[in-house]
Design an enzyme around this catalytic site. Structure first.
Site, PDB file in Angstrom:
ATOM      1  N   ASP A 193      30.518 -82.642  27.570  1.00  0.00           N
ATOM      2  CA  ASP A 193      31.751 -81.933  27.934  1.00  0.00           C
ATOM      3  C   ASP A 193      32.272 -81.029  26.817  1.00  0.00           C
ATOM      4  O   ASP A 193      33.472 -80.776  26.715  1.00  0.00           O
ATOM      5  CB  ASP A 193      32.850 -82.926  28.342  1.00  0.00           C
ATOM      6  CG  ASP A 193      32.433 -83.782  29.536  1.00  0.00           C
ATOM      7  OD1 ASP A 193      31.755 -83.232  30.427  1.00  0.00           O
ATOM      8  OD2 ASP A 193      32.768 -84.981  29.559  1.00  0.00           O
ATOM      9  N   ARG A 194      31.365 -80.575  25.974  1.00  0.00           N
ATOM     10  CA  ARG A 194      31.695 -79.638  24.887  1.00  0.00           C
ATOM     11  C   ARG A 194      32.612 -80.240  23.818  1.00  0.00           C
ATOM     12  O   ARG A 194      33.195 -79.515  23.007  1.00  0.00           O
ATOM     13  CB  ARG A 194      32.330 -78.345  25.438  1.00  0.00           C
ATOM     14  CG  ARG A 194      31.383 -77.543  26.338  1.00  0.00           C
ATOM     15  CD  ARG A 194      30.156 -77.111  25.558  1.00  0.00           C
ATOM     16  NE  ARG A 194      29.279 -76.250  26.327  1.00  0.00           N
ATOM     17  CZ  ARG A 194      28.202 -76.651  27.003  1.00  0.00           C
ATOM     18  NH1 ARG A 194      27.894 -77.949  27.031  1.00  0.00           N
ATOM     19  NH2 ARG A 194      27.427 -75.795  27.632  1.00  0.00           N
TER      20      ARG A 194
END
Length: 215
Positions: A193-194
């Site tokens: 999710d970065r």
């Protein structure tokens, strides 16, 4: 119809990096990750992007090959001193290295000051290169404009005749090594999710300070 490149993405899930497991010294942390990359990347595990800039701050970047590293000397690479990067390092000795290891979902950024190594170090490495690579160094006025490929091949042919009785070849006066002596490291580990892990080390008052950056 192919998806637009803006839709291309992947999730990084292979590992994590925390302050608890990161080494206290960035050279130890680099050695750890570099060793893992040597086992993973069988193609070009020592490739690194070297970024330099000229005296007015205009940047340029290219891939070079790392040849050695240690805490005392820094990160060693070799090139033509008359190349674009050579001229830029002469006017602005500060540069950065970027290692990108997609199979491990990792990046390492290193910043510092670059200086030439001794002639003895350059000569020792040059003599260890294959003879064909030695001729390649002699034949190429790196970064200069040439009229066509045949010009390069003719230059190489003439050099082979000129140096036919010399083995090994002498070190070109315009070719040799540099070392980048770091004052900054950033270790980037891709996460889901970065929310990536970014652990940095800054050299201050003769010691390394560790911090975490937001992704």
């Amino acid at each position: 119809m192919a998806k637009p490149i803006s839709h291309l993405r992947r999730s990084y899930t292979k590992a994590f990096l925390s302050e608890d497991i990161a080494a206290g010294n960035p050279f130890d942390q680099f050695n750890n990750w570099f060793g893992q990359n040597l086992k993973t990347d069988k193609h070009e595990p020592t490739a690194v992007i070297l970024a330099t800039s000229n005296k007015v701050g205009r940047p340029s970047a290219r891939v070079v090959l790392l040849k050695d590293f240690d805490e005392i000397s820094g990160f060693l690479f070799f090139t033509n001193y008359e190349s674009r990067k050579g001229h830029e390092l002469k006017s602005n000795p500060y540069a950065s290295l970027l290692f990108y290891w997609p199979l491990l979902e990792r990046q390492i950024r290193i910043e510092g000051k670059v200086k030439k190594v001794s002639k003895e170090i350059s000569e020792k490495y040059f003599q260890a290169r294959p003879r064909a690579s030695q001729f390649g160094a002699w034949a190429s006025e790196q970064s200069s404009v040439i009229p066509h490929r045949l010009f390069l091949e003719n230059t190489l042919s003439n050099l082979k005749k000129y140096f036919s009785d010399e083995d090994p070849l002498p070190l070109p006066p315009f070719w040799g090594g540099y070392t980048l002596q770091p004052t900054y490291f950033e270790f980037w580990q891709g996460r889901q999710d970065r929310l990536h892990d970014r652990i940095i080390y800054k050299y201050s008052r003769k010691k390394w300070l560790m911090e975490r950056l937001a992704p």
